[in-house]
Scaffold this motif. Structure first.
Motif, PDB file in Angstrom:
ATOM      1  N   LEU A   7      77.505  34.224  42.775  1.00 19.66           N
ATOM      2  CA  LEU A   7      77.652  35.582  42.251  1.00 19.66           C
ATOM      3  C   LEU A   7      76.314  36.284  42.155  1.00 19.66           C
ATOM      4  CD1 LEU A   7      80.382  34.997  39.607  1.00 19.66           C
ATOM      5  CD2 LEU A   7      80.520  36.519  41.561  1.00 19.66           C
ATOM      6  N   LEU A   8      76.404  37.575  42.061  1.00 23.28           N
ATOM      7  CA  LEU A   8      75.194  38.387  42.093  1.00 23.28           C
ATOM      8  C   LEU A   8      74.138  37.922  41.112  1.00 23.28           C
ATOM      9  CD1 LEU A   8      76.829  41.898  42.146  1.00 23.28           C
ATOM     10  CD2 LEU A   8      75.846  40.652  44.068  1.00 23.28           C
ATOM     11  N   THR A   9      72.923  37.992  41.526  1.00 21.15           N
ATOM     12  CA  THR A   9      71.841  37.690  40.589  1.00 21.15           C
ATOM     13  C   THR A   9      71.330  38.946  39.918  1.00 21.15           C
ATOM     14  OG1 THR A   9      70.293  37.811  42.395  1.00 21.15           O
ATOM     15  CG2 THR A   9      71.045  35.630  41.745  1.00 21.15           C
ATOM     16  N   SER A  10      71.596  40.074  40.521  1.00 22.87           N
ATOM     17  CA  SER A  10      71.231  41.312  39.825  1.00 22.87           C
ATOM     18  C   SER A  10      72.379  41.682  38.905  1.00 22.87           C
ATOM     19  CB  SER A  10      70.988  42.436  40.816  1.00 22.87           C
ATOM     20  OG  SER A  10      72.164  42.696  41.523  1.00 22.87           O
ATOM     21  N   VAL A  11      72.042  42.051  37.722  1.00 23.72           N
ATOM     22  CA  VAL A  11      73.075  42.214  36.703  1.00 23.72           C
ATOM     23  C   VAL A  11      73.011  43.574  36.052  1.00 23.72           C
ATOM     24  CG1 VAL A  11      73.950  41.289  34.547  1.00 23.72           C
ATOM     25  CG2 VAL A  11      72.988  39.764  36.238  1.00 23.72           C
ATOM     26  N   MET A  12      74.141  44.177  35.970  1.00 26.21           N
ATOM     27  CA  MET A  12      74.261  45.407  35.193  1.00 26.21           C
ATOM     28  C   MET A  12      74.988  45.044  33.914  1.00 26.21           C
ATOM     29  SD  MET A  12      73.985  48.759  34.964  1.00 26.21           S
ATOM     30  CE  MET A  12      73.961  49.570  36.543  1.00 26.21           C
ATOM     31  N   VAL A  13      74.330  45.264  32.820  1.00 21.72           N
ATOM     32  CA  VAL A  13      74.916  44.891  31.542  1.00 21.72           C
ATOM     33  C   VAL A  13      75.472  46.126  30.862  1.00 21.72           C
ATOM     34  CG1 VAL A  13      74.481  43.811  29.338  1.00 21.72           C
ATOM     35  CG2 VAL A  13      73.190  43.103  31.347  1.00 21.72           C
ATOM     36  N   VAL A  14      76.659  46.018  30.396  1.00 22.43           N
ATOM     37  CA  VAL A  14      77.262  47.149  29.709  1.00 22.43           C
ATOM     38  C   VAL A  14      77.615  46.756  28.294  1.00 22.43           C
ATOM     39  CG1 VAL A  14      79.179  48.769  29.691  1.00 22.43           C
ATOM     40  CG2 VAL A  14      78.216  48.014  31.858  1.00 22.43           C
ATOM     41  N   ALA A  15      77.047  47.460  27.370  1.00 21.46           N
ATOM     42  CA  ALA A  15      77.450  47.241  25.988  1.00 21.46           C
ATOM     43  C   ALA A  15      78.622  48.161  25.716  1.00 21.46           C
ATOM     44  CB  ALA A  15      76.306  47.541  25.044  1.00 21.46           C
ATOM     45  N   THR A  48      78.808  38.730  33.440  1.00 21.50           N
ATOM     46  CA  THR A  48      80.024  39.158  32.750  1.00 21.50           C
ATOM     47  C   THR A  48      80.882  40.079  33.615  1.00 21.50           C
ATOM     48  OG1 THR A  48      78.616  39.204  30.788  1.00 21.50           O
ATOM     49  CG2 THR A  48      80.852  40.055  30.543  1.00 21.50           C
ATOM     50  N   LYS A  49      80.255  41.137  34.092  1.00 22.12           N
ATOM     51  CA  LYS A  49      81.033  42.126  34.850  1.00 22.12           C
ATOM     52  C   LYS A  49      81.456  41.576  36.199  1.00 22.12           C
ATOM     53  CE  LYS A  49      80.420  46.499  34.955  1.00 22.12           C
ATOM     54  NZ  LYS A  49      79.783  47.813  35.212  1.00 22.12           N
ATOM     55  N   GLU A  50      80.541  40.837  36.816  1.00 19.25           N
ATOM     56  CA  GLU A  50      80.817  40.355  38.170  1.00 19.25           C
ATOM     57  C   GLU A  50      82.032  39.445  38.213  1.00 19.25           C
ATOM     58  OE1 GLU A  50      77.946  40.874  36.887  1.00 19.25           O
ATOM     59  OE2 GLU A  50      77.226  42.340  38.339  1.00 19.25           O
ATOM     60  N   VAL A  51      82.227  38.719  37.133  1.00 23.84           N
ATOM     61  CA  VAL A  51      83.370  37.796  37.138  1.00 23.84           C
ATOM     62  C   VAL A  51      84.581  38.400  36.432  1.00 23.84           C
ATOM     63  CG1 VAL A  51      81.882  35.769  37.265  1.00 23.84           C
ATOM     64  CG2 VAL A  51      82.605  36.623  35.030  1.00 23.84           C
ATOM     65  N   GLU A 114      89.868  31.977  37.719  1.00 27.05           N
ATOM     66  CA  GLU A 114      90.690  31.904  38.924  1.00 27.05           C
ATOM     67  C   GLU A 114      89.948  31.147  40.022  1.00 27.05           C
ATOM     68  OE1 GLU A 114      93.879  33.483  39.102  1.00 27.05           O
ATOM     69  OE2 GLU A 114      93.526  33.555  36.943  1.00 27.05           O
ATOM     70  N   ASP A 115      90.652  30.868  41.086  1.00 27.95           N
ATOM     71  CA  ASP A 115      90.046  30.114  42.186  1.00 27.95           C
ATOM     72  C   ASP A 115      88.908  30.863  42.863  1.00 27.95           C
ATOM     73  OD1 ASP A 115      91.670  28.059  41.699  1.00 27.95           O
ATOM     74  OD2 ASP A 115      93.064  28.420  43.357  1.00 27.95           O
ATOM     75  N   ASP A 116      88.918  32.190  42.759  1.00 33.10           N
ATOM     76  CA  ASP A 116      87.857  32.952  43.424  1.00 33.10           C
ATOM     77  C   ASP A 116      86.628  33.124  42.531  1.00 33.10           C
ATOM     78  OD1 ASP A 116      88.701  34.694  41.524  1.00 33.10           O
ATOM     79  OD2 ASP A 116      89.221  36.330  42.900  1.00 33.10           O
ATOM     80  N   GLY A 117      86.618  32.450  41.406  1.00 35.14           N
ATOM     81  CA  GLY A 117      85.450  32.499  40.539  1.00 35.14           C
ATOM     82  C   GLY A 117      85.438  33.675  39.596  1.00 35.14           C
ATOM     83  N   THR A 118      86.514  34.422  39.549  1.00 31.26           N
ATOM     84  CA  THR A 118      86.586  35.526  38.593  1.00 31.26           C
ATOM     85  C   THR A 118      87.545  35.145  37.459  1.00 31.26           C
ATOM     86  OG1 THR A 118      88.437  36.593  39.710  1.00 31.26           O
ATOM     87  CG2 THR A 118      86.195  37.222  40.420  1.00 31.26           C
ATOM     88  N   PHE A 119      87.441  35.919  36.397  1.00 28.75           N
ATOM     89  CA  PHE A 119      88.324  35.685  35.256  1.00 28.75           C
ATOM     90  C   PHE A 119      89.432  36.740  35.232  1.00 28.75           C
ATOM     91  CE2 PHE A 119      84.669  33.266  33.962  1.00 28.75           C
ATOM     92  CZ  PHE A 119      85.197  32.207  33.237  1.00 28.75           C
ATOM     93  N   ALA A 120      90.634  36.294  34.932  1.00 28.16           N
ATOM     94  CA  ALA A 120      91.766  37.216  34.843  1.00 28.16           C
ATOM     95  C   ALA A 120      92.324  37.171  33.426  1.00 28.16           C
ATOM     96  CB  ALA A 120      92.842  36.814  35.839  1.00 28.16           C
ATOM     97  N   ASP A 121      92.652  38.325  32.915  1.00 27.41           N
ATOM     98  CA  ASP A 121      93.209  38.406  31.566  1.00 27.41           C
ATOM     99  C   ASP A 121      94.619  37.798  31.555  1.00 27.41           C
ATOM    100  OD1 ASP A 121      94.271  39.069  29.105  1.00 27.41           O
ATOM    101  OD2 ASP A 121      93.177  40.968  29.001  1.00 27.41           O
ATOM    102  N   ALA A 122      94.753  36.692  30.871  1.00 23.41           N
ATOM    103  CA  ALA A 122      96.049  36.001  30.831  1.00 23.41           C
ATOM    104  C   ALA A 122      96.614  35.988  29.422  1.00 23.41           C
ATOM    105  CB  ALA A 122      95.868  34.571  31.335  1.00 23.41           C
ATOM    106  N   THR A 123      96.190  36.952  28.653  1.00 24.84           N
ATOM    107  CA  THR A 123      96.591  36.955  27.239  1.00 24.84           C
ATOM    108  C   THR A 123      98.109  36.995  27.086  1.00 24.84           C
ATOM    109  OG1 THR A 123      94.579  38.187  26.770  1.00 24.84           O
ATOM    110  CG2 THR A 123      96.243  38.140  25.049  1.00 24.84           C
TER     111      THR A 123
END
Lengths: 591, 531
Positions: A7-15, A48-51, A114-123
């Motif tokens: 995943l990206l090494t450059s990061v945009m952080v959003v508060a 955080t955002k990337e995944v 998930e298998d693609d390395g991202t997170f999905a909201d499964a609440t």
């Protein structure tokens, strides 16, 4: 499985922040965006955002300055759906604090990897969207069916969720006979009576009164502290093995103590083969509940030097972790405290010899005085053979605004940066600065921390929870000075991770000791895996496991840089006798 | 000779038995603050206007600077803060210094008034170290830390040989961190300015201990012991440090000495418990641990200088604690002004209203007591203390049934409370509800203390409900508890007479008359003897 190492090494952080509803404008400004420039020298990369991890904690603040608003925020890293990766679960608050649960509004949230390395909201599909005003979370397999169950501590009624085995959960609180109301804090699964079933130790805070107003010393309205309320007593729930629990707090001897508890770790501190419990209390003496082996506990904290700091003062105990910080084979304690107090390291002198406050001599004292610490993690950052410490901060009172804060007024009056200490292996910790800027420089109000090897690359990643701003997930990219080994311990008879098992590995002259544990930090739960940084060794000569029921088992040599799954019964076993400590020393030193 | 004694004996024998008296300048500050309270709102508009004009002369320098190295690229050793470093703002002439202007929105009026007045004094004479020190202490005791730091630094710059300014600056920074070395050097400077002030060595020891410099800490504690041999906390700290250094015998000696000097200090016994454990004596360790738990108190440094400045605080939480202590000591009149400040800040706090009720009951102002207790119960109808106190007021007003209703409400909240049941029982006796009274008395704790007068009430209720034998025990106990209690003898006599034991009854009537010649027992005696 595709992992997100790439995943990206450059990061945009959003508060980020939740939408504002029925709140005074001052208390719910739209948060600002903050950006850190990508920097390849950083040991941690925020992904955080990337995944796709999109969680902003809601504390429901409406300007009334209600104490639970500033204490909440737990996170769990565990495998919710049996696909062998780590999912993330956040506790959440809501706007109905003091009015029980709301039929709609923010809920606790589960994000599946998930298998693609991202997170999905499964609440929703998981059924884990608890609607209580969430404080903490504990994870463990309470029914020995091979999957992980979830206990949620709340302001109001706590909840127990049983994993059906397919990644969905059912609320079994009532059928399990659990009826805990009020203010629960950190919670941990443990098998205190060695009957094979995981019991629950629920740390309780205070009997909060929403009508109570508090003021700062300058007479301004402010958040209350623990002494404004009556403290509550902790609760021990015995697992009956049939899906029900019995409150045995009274019989176990812990109900007599009421002391505004927040943090917990379960460890065999006196090395007698029975798991003990250490509790950090906010403004009260801490408890070291020594397991008597007969279903009862005795608080020996005072006699063993673990109740107070070196000066005999109670401190505002928050987060807590146990680990072998001085590499002598036994579990020490490190805990976070209020600003103006330092955090505290209690070094274990060995069975019955008690603890010494070694905070200052280990270099962990003064640097923490300006900050109010909460969650924490201890792992070997550089793989050089010792435990380092990451901890998060954030005030509990409104003070002067902090320059450079990532959160808007009035929350900038409570935000603080985080801290990372590296252990040089000789009993000296130093603050790490530039190389952990991405991890420590966001000046927010952080509470929960969970740790685990999310990308299965052999190091420990981190997820943190911020009050009223985004949770953050950090991938560990630290350059390695040595090798590593991760150990999972499974007991096939119990069909689950052996929480409480002590793993001792020997590499030539060196030996390392870690315990399989998920319940530490602050209101949080981490991956139940023993992670070892080994330094420049080529082989792990032996692995010894002391299983929670006392059985001692030796496993053959392994190569480093792998996750080893140890299964009880597959090694060479023998009884763990009463002279455990000498035995451990003799066995692990090869004598 | 233990290490503790050896080290102590190396010190000069010249020592004092008690901590030194406070610095005169602090007394000045204290008395000034008292006067400033009177300065009042009248000056507020003018002063605020002037301050507003002046405060825009230079950029503000009072923001907290948690200069995180990850953001600034600086070392974690704290950078000089704008306006705080001796080489920065202090290099300007005093007239160019900026006066801190803490945010006053929502501030408690009493604190705000003090602050405005203290700033005005600095404005009037920016070269006055006393004025800066005064503002520093106002800020300090009301936890306006940055303001306090700036002002102490400026007072210290203007009067570099003034012990209290250096000392209080060190004391302030000691709690805020993170520059331990600066704190230690300030304490060392203070120690040179006032070498016989034991407390400065004690605090220097604490700072060194927090730095992990245990040997230096021990030296400082022992210097404090030398200067003030009866300063228990110094012995305790020395003992704790010996323990941390692994010198258990010296730790034992120092801590046992501390226990003699400050037997109420729970921390001493906690440390002693560890010492005994280290010596393998678990039984003694448990005993010390139990003692520590029972004390609940950790002695703090008895420091007249610090005490003097903090006694000037008018913040409502401080006033609240002060009022509670005064109430516990029975100093009701002194507690009243403190409670009034708290009431202004917390008008809807039932406990505060209840405290006020208590003050007025105990100063015989029943109307005011009633007013506050009624308010307390409007806010929190089940508050036990308010119900009990309003019951007392009603009883004094002769409104016994209302009193009973309040006592009953308190009893419902705490059905097993010994004193509540006793009070309710007594009130029911007064209202001639004897059976109900007996029921209430049954709720008392058999091991609880019952005063002689309550035994008489209890006995009376029992006798009226046919329990003369049981009543006898209560009256007899009353006479034993209070042999000069004429009415107890009289009631005992009545009961004995009722049981046919006339001779014994006569002796108690006689005793009642001996104690009080005008007691009605005389008539009873005459009647019995007449028969």
């Amino acid at each position: 499985m595709v992992r997100f190492v790439c995943l990206l090494t450059s990061v945009m952080v959003v508060a980020g922040g939740m939408a504002c509803r029925e709140q005074p404008a001052q208390m719910c400004e739209t948060p600002v965006e903050k950006t850190l420039q990508p920097n390849s020298s950083q040991y941690f990369t925020e992904i955080t955002k990337e995944v796709g991890l999109d969680f902003t904690h809601e504390n429901g603040a409406d300007g009334s300055l209600r104490m639970p608003e500033i204490m909440a925020g737990g996170v769990a890293l565990f495998d919710s759906d049996g696909d062998s990766d780590l999912d993330i679960y956040f506790t959440n608050g809501h706007h109905g604090l003091g009015t029980r649960e709301l039929s709609n509004g923010p809920v606790n949230r589960l994000f599946r990897l998930e298998d693609d390395g991202t997170f999905a909201d499964a609440t929703e599909e998981s059924g884990l969207g608890d609607r209580g005003y969430g404080m903490g979370v504990a994870t463990g397999d309470m029914d020995n069916d091979g999957d992980t169950d979830v206990y949620v501590s709340n302001i109001g009624h706590d909840r127990l969720y049983r994993n059906r085995g397919d990644g969905t959960y059912e609320d079994v609180t009532q059928s399990a006979g659990i009826d805990i109301d009020g203010w629960s804090a950190s919670t941990s699964f443990l098998d205190y009576d060695r009957d094979g079933y995981l019991d629950l130790f629920v740390v309780r805070y205070v009997k909060w009164d929403p009508k109570k107003d508090c003021f700062s010393r300058s007479g301004k309205p402010d958040y209350c502290g623990p002494l404004s309320f009556v403290p509550d007593n902790d609760v021990l729930l015995h697992n009956n093995g049939d899906g029900t629990f019995t409150d045995v707090s009274q019989a176990a001897g812990i109900a007599q103590t009421a002391a505004a508890g927040l943090g917990i770790v379960c460890e065999d501190f006196n090395d007698d083969g029975w798991i003990d419990v250490y509790i950090t209390n906010d403004a009260y003496a801490n408890n070291l509940w020594i397991n008597q082996g007969d279903g009862t506990f005795l608080d020996d904290a005072l006699m063993l030097g673990a109740a107070y700091n070196m000066h005999g003062h109670t401190e505002a105990g928050m987060g807590l972790i146990a680990g072998d910080f001085d590499n002598d084979g036994d579990p020490d304690l490190f805990m976070t405290h209020l600003g103006q107090e330092s955090n505290t390291l209690l070094v274990n002198n060995g069975a019955l010899m008690g603890f010494n406050d070694a905070t200052s001599s280990f270099g962990l004292g003064w640097s923490s005085v300006p900050y109010t610490g909460f969650g924490l993690a201890a792992f070997d950052l550089e793989m050089d053979g010792d435990l380092d410490i990451f901890l998060v901060n954030g005030r509990v009172y409104l003070k002067e605004p902090v320059p450079g804060s990532w959160v808007l007024p009035p929350w900038n009056r409570m935000s603080e940066p985080n801290l990372f200490y590296t252990n040089d292996g000789t009993g000296k910790f130093d603050l790490l600065e530039e190389s952990v800027e991405s991890l420590c420089s966001p000046i927010e109000i952080t509470r929960g921390v969970a740790s685990g090897d999310i990308d299965t690359d052999g190091d420990v990643d981190i997820v943190i929870v911020n009050l009223r701003s985004s949770a953050r997930l950090y991938r560990n990219d630290t350059p390695r000075k040595g090798h590593w080994l991760s150990v999972r311990a499974k007991d096939p008879r119990l069909n689950r991770d052996a929480l409480g098992a002590r793993i001792i590995i020997t590499c030539g002259e060196r030996r390392f000791s870690r315990t399989i544990s998920s319940g530490f930090s602050y209101m949080s739960s981490s991956e139940p895996q023993a992670h070892f940084g080994l330094g420049p060794v080529s082989v792990v000569d032996s692995i010894h496991v002391r299983w929670p029921d006392g059985l001692f088992e030796e496993f053959a040599a392994v190569s480093p840089n792998q996750v080893v799954k140890l299964v009880r019964g597959e090694g060479e076993t023998r009884e763990y006798e009463s002279s455990q400590r000498a035995q451990v020393a003799s066995v692990t030193s090869g004598n | 000779m233990s290490r503790h004694n050896e080290r102590r004996s190396r010190r000069s024998p010249a020592g004092t038995d008690r901590p030194q008296s406070p610095d005169a300048a602090v007394n000045d500050v204290r008395s000034t603050n008292s006067r400033l309270l009177l300065f009042g709102v009248a000056s507020l508009v003018i002063v605020v206007g002037v301050l507003t004009v002046l405060s825009v002369r230079r950029p503000r320098a009072n923001a907290t600077a948690v200069s995180h190295p990850a953001l600034t690229g600086e070392s974690r050793k704290p950078a000089a803060r704008p306006g705080l470093s001796p080489g920065g703002d202090l290099a300007l002439s005093p007239r160019e210094w900026q006066i801190p202007s803490p945010e006053m929105t929502d501030m408690q009026p009493e604190v705000r008034d003090l602050l405005i007045d203290a700033r005005a004094r600095v404005l009037a004479d920016p070269e006055s170290a006393v004025a800066w020190a005064n503002l520093a202490t106002v800020c300090h005791v009301h936890k306006l830390t940055d303001c306090a730091e700036i002002c102490y630094r400026r007072a210290d710059a203007l009067a570099p040989n003034k012990f209290s300014y250096t000392y209080l600056l060190a004391f302030l920074l000691d709690r805020e961190g993170p520059d331990a070395e600066e704190v230690a050097s300030l304490y060392e400077k203070a120690a040179k300015l006032k070498p016989d002030y034991a407390q400065v060595h004690q605090r220097l020891g604490d700072t060194r201990a927090k730095q992990g410099k245990l040997t230096e800490a021990l030296d400082a504690y022992l210097k404090a012991v030398e200067l003030a041999p009866n300063l228990g906390i110094a012995h305790r700290s020395a003992g704790q440090t010996y323990l941390a250094l692994g010198d258990v015998p010296s730790a034992k000696e120092a801590l046992e000495h501390a226990a003699e000097l400050t037997p109420q200090d729970g921390a001493v016994f906690a440390a002693l418990s560890r010492v005994y454990m280290a010596l393998g004596d678990r039984a003694q360790a448990e005993q010390a641990a139990e003692k520590s738990r029972s004390l609940e108190r950790v002695a703090t440094i008895p420091d007249p200088i610090v005490h003097a400045i903090f006694s000037t605080s008018v913040s409502s939480p401080v006033c609240y604690e002060r009022a509670k202590n005064l109430l516990n000591q029975g100093k009701y009149a002194e507690a009243l002004p403190q409670l009034k400040i708290v009431e202004r800040a917390r008008p809807n706090d039932a406990l505060v209203q209840s405290f006020l009720g208590s003050v007025y009951i105990n100063t015989d102002q029943l109307d005011l007591a009633e007013q506050h207790l009624v308010r307390a119960l409007e806010l929190e109808p089940e508050r036990v203390s308010a119900n009990m106190q309003l019951g007392e007021v009603r009883q004094k007003q002769g409104r016994i049934e209302e009193a009973i209703a309040h006592y009953r409400r308190a009893q419902q909240a705490k059905p097993d409370h010994h004193d509540i049941n006793l009070t309710l029982g007594n009130a029911l006796v007064r209202n001639r509800q004897f059976a109900d009274a007996v029921e209430a008395y049954a709720g008392t704790d058999p091991a609880g203390a019952v005063p002689a007068v309550d035994h008489v009430f209890w006995g009376f209720a029992l006798r009226q409900t046919g329990g003369a034998e049981a009543a006898l025990e209560h009256f007899r106990t009353a006479t034993q508890l209070s042999p000069r209690y004429a009415n107890a003898h009289y009631q005992l006599g009545i009961t004995l007479e009722k049981l046919g034991r006339v001779k014994e009854a006569v002796s108690h009537y006689e005793e009642a008359v001996r104690i009080d010649p005008n007691h009605k027992a005389a008539r009873r005696l005459a009647k019995v003897e007449g028969n």
